[in-house]
Design a protein around this motif. Structure first.
Motif, PDB file in Angstrom:
ATOM      1  N   ARG A   1      -8.806  10.611  17.213  1.00 24.95           N
ATOM      2  CA  ARG A   1      -8.487  11.363  18.437  1.00 24.95           C
ATOM      3  C   ARG A   1      -9.729  12.068  18.949  1.00 24.95           C
ATOM      4  NH1 ARG A   1      -2.967  12.350  19.418  1.00 24.95           N
ATOM      5  NH2 ARG A   1      -3.860  12.598  21.471  1.00 24.95           N
ATOM      6  N   MET A   2      -9.803  12.211  20.259  1.00 20.53           N
ATOM      7  CA  MET A   2     -10.910  12.943  20.848  1.00 20.53           C
ATOM      8  C   MET A   2     -10.814  14.412  20.471  1.00 20.53           C
ATOM      9  SD  MET A   2     -11.181  10.896  24.537  1.00 20.53           S
ATOM     10  CE  MET A   2     -11.087  12.368  25.436  1.00 20.53           C
ATOM     11  N   ILE A   3     -11.962  15.059  20.361  1.00 19.88           N
ATOM     12  CA  ILE A   3     -12.029  16.456  19.963  1.00 19.88           C
ATOM     13  C   ILE A   3     -12.217  17.313  21.220  1.00 19.88           C
ATOM     14  CG2 ILE A   3     -13.312  18.176  18.629  1.00 19.88           C
ATOM     15  CD1 ILE A   3     -14.182  15.794  16.791  1.00 19.88           C
ATOM     16  N   PRO A   4     -11.240  18.151  21.545  1.00 16.40           N
ATOM     17  CA  PRO A   4     -11.405  19.006  22.723  1.00 16.40           C
ATOM     18  C   PRO A   4     -12.367  20.142  22.417  1.00 16.40           C
ATOM     19  CG  PRO A   4      -9.339  19.489  21.641  1.00 16.40           C
ATOM     20  CD  PRO A   4      -9.953  18.336  20.891  1.00 16.40           C
TER      21      PRO A   4
ATOM     22  N   ASP B   1     -25.010  10.122  23.530  1.00 12.12           N
ATOM     23  CA  ASP B   1     -24.875   9.061  24.538  1.00 12.12           C
ATOM     24  C   ASP B   1     -23.739   9.336  25.528  1.00 12.12           C
ATOM     25  OD1 ASP B   1     -26.983   7.523  23.458  1.00 12.12           O
ATOM     26  OD2 ASP B   1     -25.619   6.666  21.953  1.00 12.12           O
ATOM     27  N   GLU B   2     -23.176  10.547  25.479  1.00 13.00           N
ATOM     28  CA  GLU B   2     -22.082  10.968  26.358  1.00 13.00           C
ATOM     29  C   GLU B   2     -20.767  10.242  26.068  1.00 13.00           C
ATOM     30  OE1 GLU B   2     -22.079  13.583  28.651  1.00 13.00           O
ATOM     31  OE2 GLU B   2     -23.986  13.987  27.664  1.00 13.00           O
ATOM     32  N   ASN B   3     -20.607   9.740  24.851  1.00 12.83           N
ATOM     33  CA  ASN B   3     -19.349   9.123  24.437  1.00 12.83           C
ATOM     34  C   ASN B   3     -18.507  10.168  23.717  1.00 12.83           C
ATOM     35  OD1 ASN B   3     -19.954   6.420  25.282  1.00 12.83           O
ATOM     36  ND2 ASN B   3     -21.388   6.334  23.570  1.00 12.83           N
ATOM     37  N   PRO B   4     -17.189  10.158  23.928  1.00 10.00           N
ATOM     38  CA  PRO B   4     -16.337  11.132  23.235  1.00 10.00           C
ATOM     39  C   PRO B   4     -16.455  11.016  21.712  1.00 10.00           C
ATOM     40  CG  PRO B   4     -15.124  10.065  24.999  1.00 10.00           C
ATOM     41  CD  PRO B   4     -16.424   9.318  24.846  1.00 10.00           C
ATOM     42  N   VAL B   5     -16.527  12.172  21.064  1.00  2.00           N
ATOM     43  CA  VAL B   5     -16.558  12.239  19.604  1.00  2.00           C
ATOM     44  C   VAL B   5     -15.114  12.233  19.123  1.00  2.00           C
ATOM     45  CG1 VAL B   5     -17.218  13.662  17.623  1.00  2.00           C
ATOM     46  CG2 VAL B   5     -18.717  13.538  19.631  1.00  2.00           C
ATOM     47  N   LEU B   6     -14.838  11.426  18.084  1.00  2.00           N
ATOM     48  CA  LEU B   6     -13.483  11.302  17.560  1.00  2.00           C
ATOM     49  C   LEU B   6     -13.356  11.985  16.209  1.00  2.00           C
ATOM     50  CD1 LEU B   6     -12.860   7.532  18.404  1.00  2.00           C
ATOM     51  CD2 LEU B   6     -12.425   9.545  19.839  1.00  2.00           C
ATOM     52  N   ASP B   7     -12.157  12.504  15.931  1.00  6.88           N
ATOM     53  CA  ASP B   7     -11.904  13.113  14.625  1.00  6.88           C
ATOM     54  C   ASP B   7     -11.511  12.022  13.624  1.00  6.88           C
ATOM     55  OD1 ASP B   7      -9.193  12.506  15.037  1.00  6.88           O
ATOM     56  OD2 ASP B   7      -8.638  14.568  15.500  1.00  6.88           O
ATOM     57  N   ALA B   8     -11.145  12.417  12.414  1.00  2.28           N
ATOM     58  CA  ALA B   8     -10.808  11.471  11.353  1.00  2.28           C
ATOM     59  C   ALA B   8      -9.597  10.604  11.702  1.00  2.28           C
ATOM     60  CB  ALA B   8     -10.542  12.230  10.056  1.00  2.28           C
TER      61      ALA B   8
ATOM     62  N   ARG C   1     -11.979   9.802  31.427  1.00  2.00           N
ATOM     63  CA  ARG C   1     -12.374  11.061  32.074  1.00  2.00           C
ATOM     64  C   ARG C   1     -13.054  12.026  31.106  1.00  2.00           C
ATOM     65  NH1 ARG C   1      -7.113  12.167  35.902  1.00  2.00           N
ATOM     66  NH2 ARG C   1      -7.396  10.302  37.157  1.00  2.00           N
ATOM     67  N   LYS C   2     -13.132  11.615  29.842  1.00  2.29           N
ATOM     68  CA  LYS C   2     -13.705  12.472  28.796  1.00  2.29           C
ATOM     69  C   LYS C   2     -12.982  13.812  28.750  1.00  2.29           C
ATOM     70  CE  LYS C   2     -18.049  10.102  29.181  1.00  2.29           C
ATOM     71  NZ  LYS C   2     -19.382  10.122  29.693  1.00  2.29           N
ATOM     72  N   ARG C   3     -11.642  13.706  28.793  1.00  2.00           N
ATOM     73  CA  ARG C   3     -10.788  14.883  28.797  1.00  2.00           C
ATOM     74  C   ARG C   3      -9.659  14.701  27.798  1.00  2.00           C
ATOM     75  NH1 ARG C   3     -13.383  15.966  32.960  1.00  2.00           N
ATOM     76  NH2 ARG C   3     -13.286  17.609  34.442  1.00  2.00           N
ATOM     77  N   VAL C   4      -9.203  15.818  27.273  1.00  2.00           N
ATOM     78  CA  VAL C   4      -8.011  15.836  26.437  1.00  2.00           C
ATOM     79  C   VAL C   4      -6.968  16.639  27.215  1.00  2.00           C
ATOM     80  CG1 VAL C   4      -7.013  16.481  24.219  1.00  2.00           C
ATOM     81  CG2 VAL C   4      -9.416  15.759  24.345  1.00  2.00           C
ATOM     82  N   ARG C   5      -5.803  16.030  27.396  1.00  2.00           N
ATOM     83  CA  ARG C   5      -4.730  16.670  28.136  1.00  2.00           C
ATOM     84  C   ARG C   5      -3.672  17.179  27.169  1.00  2.00           C
ATOM     85  NH1 ARG C   5      -4.202  13.166  33.713  1.00  2.00           N
ATOM     86  NH2 ARG C   5      -5.749  14.538  34.671  1.00  2.00           N
ATOM     87  N   PHE C   6      -3.328  18.447  27.341  1.00  2.00           N
ATOM     88  CA  PHE C   6      -2.287  19.080  26.548  1.00  2.00           C
ATOM     89  C   PHE C   6      -1.087  19.279  27.469  1.00  2.00           C
ATOM     90  CE2 PHE C   6      -6.305  20.082  24.668  1.00  2.00           C
ATOM     91  CZ  PHE C   6      -6.074  19.960  23.315  1.00  2.00           C
ATOM     92  N   ILE C   7       0.087  18.815  27.038  1.00  2.00           N
ATOM     93  CA  ILE C   7       1.248  18.848  27.917  1.00  2.00           C
ATOM     94  C   ILE C   7       2.336  19.716  27.275  1.00  2.00           C
ATOM     95  CG2 ILE C   7       2.865  17.460  29.240  1.00  2.00           C
ATOM     96  CD1 ILE C   7       0.853  15.146  28.968  1.00  2.00           C
ATOM     97  N   TYR C   8       2.738  20.729  28.028  1.00  2.00           N
ATOM     98  CA  TYR C   8       3.673  21.749  27.565  1.00  2.00           C
ATOM     99  C   TYR C   8       4.935  21.745  28.425  1.00  2.00           C
ATOM    100  CZ  TYR C   8      -0.624  23.794  25.558  1.00  2.00           C
ATOM    101  OH  TYR C   8      -1.799  24.013  24.886  1.00  2.00           O
TER     102      TYR C   8
END
Length: 181
Positions: free
Chosen positions: A103-106, A93-100, A53-60
């Motif tokens: 993980r996906m970067i929100p 290319d609309e692909n999620p960018v990942l950090d080091a 979904r190209k989303r990062v979910r934060f759960i609280y």
């Protein structure tokens, strides 16, 4: 398909069809309030990358309920869980960018805020006859804090019904157990 898998699949399909025919199970603003300050004052206990979904979910979780939670036990009444989505940063290319850490970067503000709340007796009044979910109820909010009028929470009930042994949660029940180790 093996018989148990097929029957489970057919049973889930019948449940979802029943929920759709039953109509929307939408929690009203008097039932579930927007969780003010959840991002800054609540316990962030999980982050889930949804590449599909190209989303990062934060759960609280609401801190008071989290302090009362016991491993292997249902969440206490008054527990409120929030799942807040943010878009993932994407490349050309609309692909999620990942950090080091991979993980996906929100980026940007929250796009949707989903809430499940547990209160004694709620299961008797919404959803129990269609999709047993204990005493949990569900709501979806727009980023401005207003109830999303286009949300049909029947999907929430249907999906969470499969989690009876985990108090109808996907991550919280396990999170409490893992912290106790």
């Amino acid at each position: 398909m093996k018989a148990p898998v097929l029957s489970s699949f057919l049973g889930a399909g019948a449940l979802i069809a029943g929920l759709i025919l039953a109509g929307p199970l939408v929690a009203g603003p008097e039932r579930i309030a927007f969780p003010e300050n959840f991002e800054t004052e609540w316990v962030l206990y999980n982050q889930v990358d949804r590449a599909d979904r190209k989303r990062v979910r934060f759960i609280y979780v609401k801190p008071e309920a989290d302090a009362e939670a016991k491993p292997g036990q249902p969440a206490p009444n008054g527990t409120v869980l929030v799942m807040a989505d943010r878009n993932a940063k994407v490349d050309a290319d609309e692909n999620p960018v990942l950090d080091a850490d991979g993980r996906m970067i929100p980026e940007g503000d929250f796009t949707a805020i989903f809430v499940m709340e547990k209160q004694e007796g709620w299961g008797e009044s919404v959803g129990l006859e269609v999709a047993p979910n204990g005493d949990w109820d569900y709501a979806a909010f727009l980023p401005d804090g207003t109830l999303n009028p286009e949300t049909n929470t029947a999907g929430c009930f249907a999906c969470h019904t499969r989690r009876t042994g985990k108090d109808f949660t996907f991550t919280y029940f396990q999170n409490v157990a893992d912290r106790a180790k």
